[in-house]
Design a protein around this motif. Sequence first.
Motif, mmCIF file in Angstrom:
data_model
loop_
_atom_site.group_PDB
_atom_site.id
_atom_site.type_symbol
_atom_site.label_atom_id
_atom_site.label_comp_id
_atom_site.label_asym_id
_atom_site.label_seq_id
_atom_site.Cartn_x
_atom_site.Cartn_y
_atom_site.Cartn_z
ATOM 1 N N ASN A 37 0.831 -1.206 0.000
ATOM 2 C CA ASN A 37 0.000 0.000 0.000
ATOM 3 C C ASN A 37 0.864 1.253 0.000
ATOM 4 O O ASN A 37 0.590 2.213 -0.718
ATOM 5 N N PHE B 63 2.707 1.692 -3.394
ATOM 6 C CA PHE B 63 1.759 2.208 -4.381
ATOM 7 C C PHE B 63 1.603 3.723 -4.229
ATOM 8 O O PHE B 63 1.700 4.483 -5.189
ATOM 9 N N HIS B 64 1.415 4.129 -2.985
ATOM 10 C CA HIS B 64 1.236 5.547 -2.696
ATOM 11 C C HIS B 64 2.468 6.353 -3.136
ATOM 12 O O HIS B 64 2.358 7.367 -3.812
ATOM 13 N N GLN C 194 4.684 5.651 -5.301
ATOM 14 C CA GLN C 194 4.824 5.716 -6.757
ATOM 15 C C GLN C 194 3.882 6.761 -7.353
ATOM 16 O O GLN C 194 4.266 7.522 -8.235
ATOM 17 N N LEU C 195 2.664 6.809 -6.842
ATOM 18 C CA LEU C 195 1.722 7.808 -7.361
ATOM 19 C C LEU C 195 2.229 9.221 -7.060
ATOM 20 O O LEU C 195 1.925 10.161 -7.785
ATOM 21 N N ARG D 180 5.334 6.169 -14.119
ATOM 22 C CA ARG D 180 5.505 5.547 -12.804
ATOM 23 C C ARG D 180 4.139 5.205 -12.192
ATOM 24 O O ARG D 180 3.962 4.140 -11.607
ATOM 25 N N SER D 181 3.188 6.098 -12.356
ATOM 26 C CA SER D 181 1.854 5.828 -11.797
ATOM 27 C C SER D 181 1.155 4.722 -12.572
ATOM 28 O O SER D 181 0.457 3.890 -11.978
ATOM 29 N N GLU E 21 -8.151 7.476 -2.649
ATOM 30 C CA GLU E 21 -6.697 7.471 -2.487
ATOM 31 C C GLU E 21 -6.022 7.707 -3.845
ATOM 32 O O GLU E 21 -5.034 8.418 -3.941
ATOM 33 N N VAL F 219 -1.899 12.735 -9.929
ATOM 34 C CA VAL F 219 -1.791 11.912 -11.132
ATOM 35 C C VAL F 219 -2.967 12.273 -12.034
ATOM 36 O O VAL F 219 -4.094 12.395 -11.553
#
Lengths: 346, 256
Positions: free
Chosen positions: A96, A99-100, A102-103, B7-8, B94, B100
């Motif tokens: 988790n 993922f965060h 990376q965003l 990346r996203s 989230e 993004v």
Amino acid sequence: MVAIQVESLSKTFGETTAVDDLSFRVEDGELFGLLGPNGAGKSTLINMLVTLLRPSSGTATVNGHDIIEETAAVRNSLGIVFQEPALDEELTGAENLTFHAQLYGQHKADRDERIDEVFELVGLEAERDDPVGSYSGGMKRRLEIGRGLLHEPSVLFLDEPTVGLDARTRRDTWEYIQRMNDEAGVSIVLTSHYIEEAEQLCDRVAIVDDGEIAAIDTPAALKDSLGGDVVILEVDGSLSSFCSRLDACPWVMKYTTSPTQVRITVEHGETRIADLVRLADETGVAIASVDIHKPNLETVFLSLTGATIAERESNSSSDANDSALEGTHPSTTADRRASTTPEDDE
Amino acid sequence: MNLIDPRSIYALWRRDVTRFLRTPSRIIGSISMPLLFLVFLGFGFSDAAIPGLPAGVDYLQYLVPGMVGFTMLFGSSFAGLSILSDQDVGFLKEILVAPVSRTSIVLGRIAGGSTTALVQAVLILVLSVPLGFRFDSLLLLPVAAVFLVLIAVTFVGFGVALASQFSDSEGFGLIIQFVIFPLFFLSGALYPVESLPDPIRILAFMNPLTYGVDGLRAVLVGSAAYPLFLDFGALVVSSVLMVAIGTYLFERVEAV
């Protein structure tokens, strides 16, 4: 430096005005609370500040960036923990967080180090590779708070951070929030309908009701503004002569009555109980119970809005203004809410 | 906030793949229905005279590309629709509150959904061999892969577009009954669309899956109703269109 500057911000949904022309500012490093019942517009306000909702009018800046014009910069400067959990329960805690990260565009090298730091900060090192679905409610909250801080935002929003947690976990979570504020130096805006939470945690509190801010100050100043303790007598019998005696007492600052209850505002309530009991006795009023309420943010809310937070939530449809507790001697006000239990919902 | 943020997109792809691989029951569930169709229809109709079936192609041969298409249709559409499950559990917020672009979010979902759908389709293809399926030419398998990717992109985009019109996953059942299954029946997966009455056949011609299944059949079985370039062209158009529509509609989704 200003963390958040809100200018005449409004949001309407059809006919309903959820947020009504709000203006306030939050200083850098401040722990700022929005206190009010569910449905007061707190979440709508937060959702606008974090760019998930577009304001109907007005605007705001977060960390100096405009929430309408500079959404990317705003999103980069904030972290948020939503009211409802927003974790992927099938992924592990570490997944988790990855993922965060990376965003939020963090490179692998910084990312891994930062994730380790966050796990240490929220005390979940041992559980980092467990699926989030196996976490307890408190652990999930901690992970979310840690995640909100992962990309080192300058402002952290916490929307009802302790809803649904048991008392013990709630206290622990408060400690974490306080520590994040002290150690990470991040400005925190939290919404709550828990009096105690706002009172214990926040440097300043805005009391929100019906989309508007009724008052905004430090918890101490808000309580001082009430100017006394409230003595509550559960009574039986005709109150008219008792009330006229109260009118004559110089130390009674104000009072309100309902058929079964008298609320009297006095300084140093504990020293006046004997006097009040004697007065009741002399005027033929039977006392079933005596209670002293020292001013807290609940009583502040009550005096500002005419209802407790719990009442607002259980009975949000009724018009609260006609039972106002203001006025020095509204001796005949029939406070129909007094028959419900004006308790915090804990 | 770059329109396309690799990346996203990678993060979203990684999440879908991790979730998919972590739950074997989901993989088994996703291929069990096409596999059952394949077994029961393939054997049940093996000797039936189905009107319009190309000469020299037995029904199982005919059916396998259709079932691969079916698997892609379901796998991809569900991947697109899984935006709604993310909304149910709050995880969508989230994603939406992160810096993004919506385009990158849709592309990430398409990347993840296409991958998982492809895995399912390949499993069906492999499992059809012991049932008696014979590839017309193994050399053409890369071409089949191109068709599979185009079908996947089309229908993940389609799923995203559909998901944008709902606010929670309660519409799922309706979507499956009134959208996904008709697309399946009108695609030539089970029988040649030529046998359908005219007005319905027109619907089949508007269905991207018709060209997907026909293209797969051309490549895998060596028998097709339309020229390969027509199938390919139609799918390229539909995938571009669906990605554009999906992104456009998703841009307008209110997060809360």
